[in-house]
Design a protein around this motif. Structure first.
Motif, PDB file in Angstrom:
ATOM      1  N   GLY A 162       0.793  -1.216   0.000  1.00 19.19           N
ATOM      2  CA  GLY A 162       0.000   0.000   0.000  1.00 19.19           C
ATOM      3  C   GLY A 162       0.826   1.267   0.000  1.00 19.19           C
ATOM      4  N   ALA A 163       0.241   2.290   0.616  1.00 20.90           N
ATOM      5  CA  ALA A 163       0.860   3.610   0.646  1.00 20.90           C
ATOM      6  C   ALA A 163       2.070   3.599   1.565  1.00 20.90           C
ATOM      7  CB  ALA A 163      -0.153   4.641   1.129  1.00 20.90           C
ATOM      8  N   ILE A 164       2.950   4.555   1.343  1.00 19.83           N
ATOM      9  CA  ILE A 164       4.109   4.640   2.227  1.00 19.83           C
ATOM     10  C   ILE A 164       3.696   5.219   3.577  1.00 19.83           C
ATOM     11  CG2 ILE A 164       4.769   6.834   1.119  1.00 19.83           C
ATOM     12  CD1 ILE A 164       7.702   6.040   1.758  1.00 19.83           C
ATOM     13  N   ASP A 165       2.799   6.223   3.544  1.00 21.87           N
ATOM     14  CA  ASP A 165       2.345   6.782   4.828  1.00 21.87           C
ATOM     15  C   ASP A 165       0.901   7.255   4.696  1.00 21.87           C
ATOM     16  OD1 ASP A 165       2.386   9.263   3.556  1.00 21.87           O
ATOM     17  OD2 ASP A 165       4.396   9.743   4.256  1.00 21.87           O
ATOM     18  N   ASP A 166       0.402   7.887   5.718  1.00 26.48           N
ATOM     19  CA  ASP A 166      -1.023   8.233   5.725  1.00 26.48           C
ATOM     20  C   ASP A 166      -1.292   9.670   5.284  1.00 26.48           C
ATOM     21  OD1 ASP A 166       0.073   9.524   7.873  1.00 26.48           O
ATOM     22  OD2 ASP A 166      -1.457   8.912   9.325  1.00 26.48           O
ATOM     23  N   LYS A 167      -0.342  10.297   4.590  1.00 27.29           N
ATOM     24  CA  LYS A 167      -0.566  11.677   4.141  1.00 27.29           C
ATOM     25  C   LYS A 167      -0.519  11.729   2.610  1.00 27.29           C
ATOM     26  CE  LYS A 167      -1.287  13.638   7.984  1.00 27.29           C
ATOM     27  NZ  LYS A 167      -0.291  13.967   9.003  1.00 27.29           N
ATOM     28  N   PRO A 168      -1.651  11.474   1.968  1.00 27.79           N
ATOM     29  CA  PRO A 168      -1.658  11.436   0.506  1.00 27.79           C
ATOM     30  C   PRO A 168      -1.555  12.828  -0.093  1.00 27.79           C
ATOM     31  CG  PRO A 168      -3.851  11.026   1.345  1.00 27.79           C
ATOM     32  CD  PRO A 168      -2.964  11.207   2.547  1.00 27.79           C
ATOM     33  N   SER A 169      -0.367  13.367  -0.108  1.00 27.00           N
ATOM     34  CA  SER A 169      -0.169  14.712  -0.608  1.00 27.00           C
ATOM     35  C   SER A 169       1.237  14.794  -1.190  1.00 27.00           C
ATOM     36  CB  SER A 169      -0.306  15.716   0.547  1.00 27.00           C
ATOM     37  OG  SER A 169       0.315  16.936   0.202  1.00 27.00           O
ATOM     38  N   SER A 170       1.436  15.756  -2.103  1.00 22.90           N
ATOM     39  CA  SER A 170       2.782  15.928  -2.646  1.00 22.90           C
ATOM     40  C   SER A 170       3.495  17.089  -1.961  1.00 22.90           C
ATOM     41  CB  SER A 170       2.700  16.182  -4.150  1.00 22.90           C
ATOM     42  OG  SER A 170       1.954  17.355  -4.389  1.00 22.90           O
ATOM     43  N   ARG A 171       2.804  17.699  -1.000  1.00 17.72           N
ATOM     44  CA  ARG A 171       3.430  18.853  -0.332  1.00 17.72           C
ATOM     45  C   ARG A 171       4.428  18.365   0.706  1.00 17.72           C
ATOM     46  NH1 ARG A 171      -1.976  21.506   1.518  1.00 17.72           N
ATOM     47  NH2 ARG A 171      -0.766  23.311   2.211  1.00 17.72           N
ATOM     48  N   PRO A 172       5.659  18.905   0.656  1.00 16.68           N
ATOM     49  CA  PRO A 172       6.688  18.443   1.594  1.00 16.68           C
ATOM     50  C   PRO A 172       6.236  18.586   3.051  1.00 16.68           C
ATOM     51  CG  PRO A 172       7.644  19.853  -0.104  1.00 16.68           C
ATOM     52  CD  PRO A 172       6.167  19.912  -0.283  1.00 16.68           C
ATOM     53  N   SER A 173       5.408  19.617   3.314  1.00 16.85           N
ATOM     54  CA  SER A 173       4.987  19.841   4.700  1.00 16.85           C
ATOM     55  C   SER A 173       4.173  18.663   5.233  1.00 16.85           C
ATOM     56  CB  SER A 173       4.151  21.124   4.771  1.00 16.85           C
ATOM     57  OG  SER A 173       3.000  20.993   3.964  1.00 16.85           O
ATOM     58  N   SER A 174       3.608  17.841   4.318  1.00 13.42           N
ATOM     59  CA  SER A 174       2.769  16.736   4.780  1.00 13.42           C
ATOM     60  C   SER A 174       3.597  15.621   5.401  1.00 13.42           C
ATOM     61  CB  SER A 174       1.952  16.189   3.613  1.00 13.42           C
ATOM     62  OG  SER A 174       2.796  15.564   2.671  1.00 13.42           O
ATOM     63  N   LEU A 175       4.931  15.675   5.259  1.00 14.57           N
ATOM     64  CA  LEU A 175       5.766  14.619   5.848  1.00 14.57           C
ATOM     65  C   LEU A 175       5.753  14.709   7.362  1.00 14.57           C
ATOM     66  CD1 LEU A 175       8.840  14.578   3.480  1.00 14.57           C
ATOM     67  CD2 LEU A 175       7.323  12.661   3.983  1.00 14.57           C
ATOM     68  N   GLU A 176       5.586  15.933   7.841  1.00 11.62           N
ATOM     69  CA  GLU A 176       5.618  16.150   9.274  1.00 11.62           C
ATOM     70  C   GLU A 176       4.415  15.471   9.926  1.00 11.62           C
ATOM     71  OE1 GLU A 176       5.767  20.114  11.867  1.00 11.62           O
ATOM     72  OE2 GLU A 176       6.917  20.186   9.999  1.00 11.62           O
ATOM     73  N   GLY A 177       4.686  14.621  10.880  1.00  9.66           N
ATOM     74  CA  GLY A 177       3.587  13.978  11.591  1.00  9.66           C
ATOM     75  C   GLY A 177       2.935  12.850  10.817  1.00  9.66           C
ATOM     76  N   ALA A 178       3.500  12.501   9.649  1.00  7.95           N
ATOM     77  CA  ALA A 178       2.907  11.401   8.885  1.00  7.95           C
ATOM     78  C   ALA A 178       3.212  10.076   9.580  1.00  7.95           C
ATOM     79  CB  ALA A 178       3.463  11.388   7.465  1.00  7.95           C
ATOM     80  N   HIS A 179       2.263   9.182   9.520  1.00 11.94           N
ATOM     81  CA  HIS A 179       2.463   7.858  10.104  1.00 11.94           C
ATOM     82  C   HIS A 179       2.947   6.938   8.986  1.00 11.94           C
ATOM     83  CE1 HIS A 179       1.865   4.184  12.336  1.00 11.94           C
ATOM     84  NE2 HIS A 179       1.067   3.719  11.369  1.00 11.94           N
ATOM     85  N   ASN A 180       4.160   6.454   9.080  1.00 10.44           N
ATOM     86  CA  ASN A 180       4.719   5.629   8.014  1.00 10.44           C
ATOM     87  C   ASN A 180       4.289   4.175   8.179  1.00 10.44           C
ATOM     88  OD1 ASN A 180       6.678   3.960   6.468  1.00 10.44           O
ATOM     89  ND2 ASN A 180       7.459   5.999   5.931  1.00 10.44           N
ATOM     90  N   TYR A 181       3.417   3.717   7.294  1.00  5.01           N
ATOM     91  CA  TYR A 181       2.873   2.356   7.372  1.00  5.01           C
ATOM     92  C   TYR A 181       3.960   1.296   7.211  1.00  5.01           C
ATOM     93  CZ  TYR A 181      -1.811   4.345   6.721  1.00  5.01           C
ATOM     94  OH  TYR A 181      -2.982   5.046   6.852  1.00  5.01           O
ATOM     95  N   LEU A 182       4.917   1.563   6.316  1.00  2.79           N
ATOM     96  CA  LEU A 182       5.949   0.573   6.022  1.00  2.79           C
ATOM     97  C   LEU A 182       6.826   0.342   7.242  1.00  2.79           C
ATOM     98  CD1 LEU A 182       7.205  -1.144   3.717  1.00  2.79           C
ATOM     99  CD2 LEU A 182       8.805   0.746   3.370  1.00  2.79           C
ATOM    100  N   VAL A 183       7.216   1.454   7.897  1.00 10.16           N
ATOM    101  CA  VAL A 183       8.058   1.345   9.097  1.00 10.16           C
ATOM    102  C   VAL A 183       7.304   0.570  10.174  1.00 10.16           C
ATOM    103  CG1 VAL A 183       9.135   2.665  10.934  1.00 10.16           C
ATOM    104  CG2 VAL A 183       9.313   3.450   8.553  1.00 10.16           C
ATOM    105  N   ALA A 184       6.034   0.940  10.340  1.00 10.36           N
ATOM    106  CA  ALA A 184       5.230   0.272  11.373  1.00 10.36           C
ATOM    107  C   ALA A 184       5.122  -1.216  11.083  1.00 10.36           C
ATOM    108  CB  ALA A 184       3.837   0.901  11.437  1.00 10.36           C
ATOM    109  N   ALA A 185       4.879  -1.543   9.821  1.00 11.61           N
ATOM    110  CA  ALA A 185       4.722  -2.956   9.455  1.00 11.61           C
ATOM    111  C   ALA A 185       6.019  -3.715   9.732  1.00 11.61           C
ATOM    112  CB  ALA A 185       4.333  -3.076   7.984  1.00 11.61           C
TER     113      ALA A 185
END
Lengths: 211, 731
Positions: A162-185
């Motif tokens: 699936g997605a890399i994280d839970d922030k479906p956006s191309s804006r760099p600011s969306s990386l902040e606070g994103a929950h990374n699904y891959l890391v968690a998995a």
């Protein structure tokens, strides 16, 4: 000449028909299911080396669908986020394979040399960038977007798609606070726990498959 | 560059400031211009618009984010489909203002196989209701500010953003802004709404969901099928085909679960789009029906499609059901011809020794079971690839349908006695008294399975529903049991001399029966061609039928010049002819599977009416009318060769020609009188109306050429240009 006996016809029709159907439906597939065996493939990388999924049996494997020109991929590479992930996963012994399923002439496709230059420029820490210009492996895994992430455990079982994280956006600011699904998995799986989010809808640019 | 002469700042200072701006731009460039492009909203522009010229305190009004995209570029719906991102708006409104959620008009389907996206081309308004505070001061204009973020894509995607501002005065009463009335009305027409007279239900199935669309009033006779846009992502797969079936007046839509879903959904929320030209309400306005229903677990009884509800079935019970279902399958109409043919075979075997007859029965059974296992194998294989399939899945493939149709047609011709080849087919008919090989028996088992797959017998559905949700071994077991069940009656009969003796003695009646049995097979072929036509369209079916004709020709040659009765040269020639005919048959069938794509050009043809012609011409558009009919061969040739050609399609676009089609396939009084007005009593007829209403139409020749059409377009369009004013004045 027509065969002497028609006996082979019904089995031939059955086998041929099923093969055609299989090929047709395979192409529409939505990808393998979580908890099942990850489909086997062999692809060449940008240096001409062949990588088969079986080569990595007994090891953790990440597949990353890649298109350097895609702004969503850009968010993760220009910020250094993807490279940091690749590095930290490598330290844990995870084999990271980036796969480019863009067809020649489409966005994200480059000749191997140019691809190597781009990877060096971005500072990619992926083990290899595999070329899938016919989109066979992409469709086999139901890859829809770049980026899209897949995690396979040492037994070859698909654990995350699936997605890399839970922030479906191309804006760099969306990386902040994103929950990374891959890391968690990976963390959950490595500590023997079931993966709490084994799949999520991938976001990004569509994979630029061959028409 | 700042214009210093209009500025209060003196030129040198202006230059310094320019430098500063450039430096700042450079510093922040990375963030500001993530794309490295100067334009923050490439290939598209955003605007804030309101339905009102002035707002009133406490009175809600509708505003919209208006996106205008370059041709070929699109943005996304709230569920973008397989890829993409919907637009978002970050409002910064004055204190006390409240803003509602975006109201999304229904999108278009954007298909780039294997992916499907939902989005908007050209222009879209995303509506938002805004409520000003009741204590708003009347004298101060209000500034609505928002950041809009969207993704604009053609074959590539670019993120876009724009900071927007809309200033509106405050008045005692809101005043509508007629500049935007049309756009807002058009957008509202695309918003999904509830319509009385429809009952929508959602049910869980083994592969996803099933929507039942139930008309409460009169039935609809729609030609096309509705399409369901799922509002939530990761619930329904956007790219999976939505199979539509009809049960009485009910429309059933099969939706495949998204492979990214986190579990079965409890509600389905989305939009049902009526087929082209149809609507959900009586006035014909509502094309998008809002769906928001709870998902129910299916009630038993219909386990084939439902799948679940078999949860507490044990493997043992499923196996028993499979055995019973398999043997009942023999009584279903699609297998019946095979059963009868097989019985004829038994009649012949009756004379053979007991062991041999039994062994043939077993070989037949092995053939059946192996074929069932092959089906199961493919289902499992595709399941590991993520596809979820049910019984009869192979008939979803036009190639498979064509192959089975050809095989059965050949078998039917053989039963009719048109030709004799080798063994199995004649053996099936029990005609030749030479010993039957076990391979033939096995092969007839495969044939029986092939013919059986379109059918389902009682008990079978339950067993299959169970099998398809189970791990590999269980699935294979259940399929094996189904095959075994189907073969059991044959095994029993062939192994039991007592039963064989009950059958009538071989005789002339067998020849009659054999020929008679060809007819149910022809029936099956008709059904398969019909299925094929549904999949590939009428052109595909025409290809398949022509393939069948070539096959009939090949078999006729075989039967007319029998191998034993001809010399070497005749043999060589006739068999070469057979090979060519068979090659053509296969080629035609293969082309038929891809016929649909080739049939349609890209020109949009609107249905003809006199009023439309007047309207279009009044609006300054020249009009080309194609009077045609499906049964008119020269019409088809003209359309395929000339009108659908790239040159002509481009010319239509270049000269802004409106293209109308008057389809006379069925009787139509309007078209008949239009034809009469040109002194014709039939099609084809091609008429080109200049936009200038004062000028008379040009009738083109019956046999079109590209050159001829281009010349007419050129002449008429250029003279239209010379007299646009005259056109306006004449009416």
């Amino acid at each position: 000449m027509l065969p002497r006996s028609f006996s082979i016809l019904p089995p031939a029709v059955l086998i041929l028909g099923l093969a055609l159907t299989a090929a047709e439906l395979q192409a529409q597939g939505d990808g393998p299911e979580i908890g099942e065996q990850a489909p086997k493939f062999t692809l060449g990388d940008t240096y001409g080396k062949q990588h088969a999924l079986e080569d990595y049996e007994g090891q953790w494997v990440v597949l990353e669908w890649l298109n350097y020109e895609c702004p969503y991929v850009g968010k993760h590479y220009n910020s250094g986020n993807m490279q940091r992930l690749q590095e930290s996963f490598a330290e844990k012994g995870v084999k990271w394979l980036a796969i480019v399923s863009s067809a020649p002439g489409k966005q994200g496709y480059h000749e191997p040399q140019e691809m190597n230059r781009l990877s060096a420029e971005k500072g990619s820490k992926a083990l290899a960038v595999l070329l899938d210009p016919d989109g066979v492996v992409g469709k086999m895994y139901g890859a829809k977007t770049t980026p899209q992430m897949i995690l396979i455990d040492p037994a070859g079982t698909l654990l995350y798609n699936g997605a890399i994280d839970d922030k479906p956006s191309s804006r760099p600011s969306s990386l902040e606070g994103a929950h990374n699904y891959l890391v968690a998995a990976l963390e959950e799986a490595m500590s023997g726990k079931p993966v709490s989010t084994p799949t999520s809808k991938p976001y990004g640019c569509s994979v630029k498959y061959k028409n | 560059m700042p214009k210093a002469d209009h500025s209060l700042i003196e030129p040198r200072a202006a230059a310094r400031m320019t430098g500063l701006v450039l430096t700042l731009g450079f510093l922040f460039g990375e963030q500001l211009y993530a794309q490295g492009a100067e334009d923050l909203s490439p290939h598209s522009e955003a605007q804030l618009v309101a339905e009102v010229r002035a707002i009133a305190p406490g009175e809600p009004f509708t505003a919209a984010l208006r996106l205008v995209m370059d041709e070929g570029w699109h943005s996304y719906w709230v569920n973008p489909g397989d890829a993409g991102t919907p637009a978002s708006i970050e409002w910064s409104l004055p204190r006390g203002f409240e803003v509602g959620p975006i109201q999304w008009p229904y999108p278009e389907r954007i298909e780039v196989p294997p992916l499907m996206s939902y989005g908007y081309f050209n222009e879209v308004l995303l509506l938002v209701e805004i409520t000003p505070p009741a204590d708003l001061a009347l004298d101060m204009p209000v500034a609505l500010e928002a950041g809009a973020y969207w993704l604009v894509c053609s074959d590539i995607c670019l993120p876009a953003e724009q900071q927007l501002r809309l200033v509106l005065p405050v008045a005692e009463a809101a005043e509508p802004d007629d500049r935007w009335t049309g756009s807002f009305t058009a957008t509202r027409d695309r918003l999904p709404v509830s319509v009385e007279g429809w009952d929508i239900r959602a049910e869980r199935t083994s592969t996803g969901y099933r929507l039942s669309i139930i008309p409460l009033g009169e039935e609809t006779a729609w030609e096309g099928d509705p399409y369901y846009f799922p509002r939530d992502e990761a619930v329904v797969s956007p790219s999976a085909p939505q199979a539509v079936s009809r049960r009485g007046s009910h429309l059933l839509l099969s939706l495949q679960e998204s492979s990214y879903s986190s579990g079965p959904a409890t509600r389905l929320e989305g939009v049902l789009l009526a087929p082209q030209g149809e609507a959900w309400d009586k006035d014909g306005r509502v094309r998008a029906l809002a769906v928001d229903v709870a998902v129910t677990e299916p009630a038993g009884g219909d386990a084939l499609q439902a799948g679940s509800g078999t949860g507490n079935l044990t493997l043992a019970v499923a196996l028993v059901f499979a055995l019973i279902g398999g043997s009942l399958l023999n009584l279903m109409p699609c297998v019946f011809p095979v059963l009868s043919i097989k019985v004829l075979g038994f009649v012949n075997q009756a004379g053979e020794d007991r062991f041999k007859a039994g062994a043939h029965g077993v070989a037949f059974a092995i053939g059946v079971v192996l074929s069932f296992l092959a089906l199961a194998g493919v289902i499992l294989l595709l399941r590991s690839g993520g596809s979820r399939l049910g019984w009869g899945f192979q008939l979803q493939s036009p190639a498979f349908v064509a192959a089975v149709a050809i095989l059965l047609f050949a078998l039917a011709l053989n039963l009719m006695g048109l030709f004799e080849v080798g063994t199995v087919l004649t053996r099936l008919g029990g005609r030749v008294a030479q010993p039957q090989s076990y391979v033939d028996s096995l092969s007839s088992g495969v044939l029986a399975t092939l013919i059986a797959t379109p059918c389902t017998a009682p008990f079978m559905g339950t067993a299959l529903g169970f099998a398809l949700t189970q791990p590999m071994l269980q699935t294979l077991l259940v399929f094996g049991a189904l095959g075994l069940g189907m073969a059991i009656p044959y095994v029993v009969v062939s192994a039991s001399p007592a039963l064989l003796r009950l059958l009538p003695k071989p005789g002339a009646w067998m020849e009659t029966t054999r020929q008679l049995l060809a007819f149910p097979l022809f029936g099956t072929v008709i059904w398969l061609v019909w299925v094929f036509a549904r999949q590939t369209g009428v052109n595909g079916a025409a290809h398949l039928l022509t393939a069948l004709m070539m096959l009939a020709f090949a078999t006729w040659v075989l039967g007319r010049w029998k191998a034993q009765l001809i010399d070497a040269r005749t043999r060589l020639v006739s068999r070469a002819v057979v090979l060519v005919a068979l090659g053509l048959a296969v080629g035609l069938a293969a082309r038929g599977t891809r016929a649909e794509a080739a049939a349609a050009g890209s020109t949009q043809w609107q249905p003809f009416s006199q009023e439309l012609v007047q309207q279009l011409r009044a609006a300054g558009q020249p009009v080309f009318i194609d009077f045609t009919a499906a049964w008119c061969l020269s019409c088809q040739v003209n359309e395929q060769v000339v009108l659908a050609s790239r040159v002509i399609e481009d010319a239509f676009v270049e000269h802004n020609v409106a293209t109308l089609k008057a389809d006379w396939t069925r009787f139509d009084p309007v078209i008949t009188s239009a034809l009469e007005s040109f002194g014709r009593s039939g099609v084809p007829l091609y008429v080109f109306y200049p936009a200038d209403l004062a000028r008379s139409p040009v009738v083109l020749p019956t046999i079109l050429t590209k050159r001829g059409v281009l010349d007419v377009l050129q002449d008429v369009a250029s003279s239209d240009l010379q007299a646009p004013a005259a056109a306006a004045i004449t009416r």
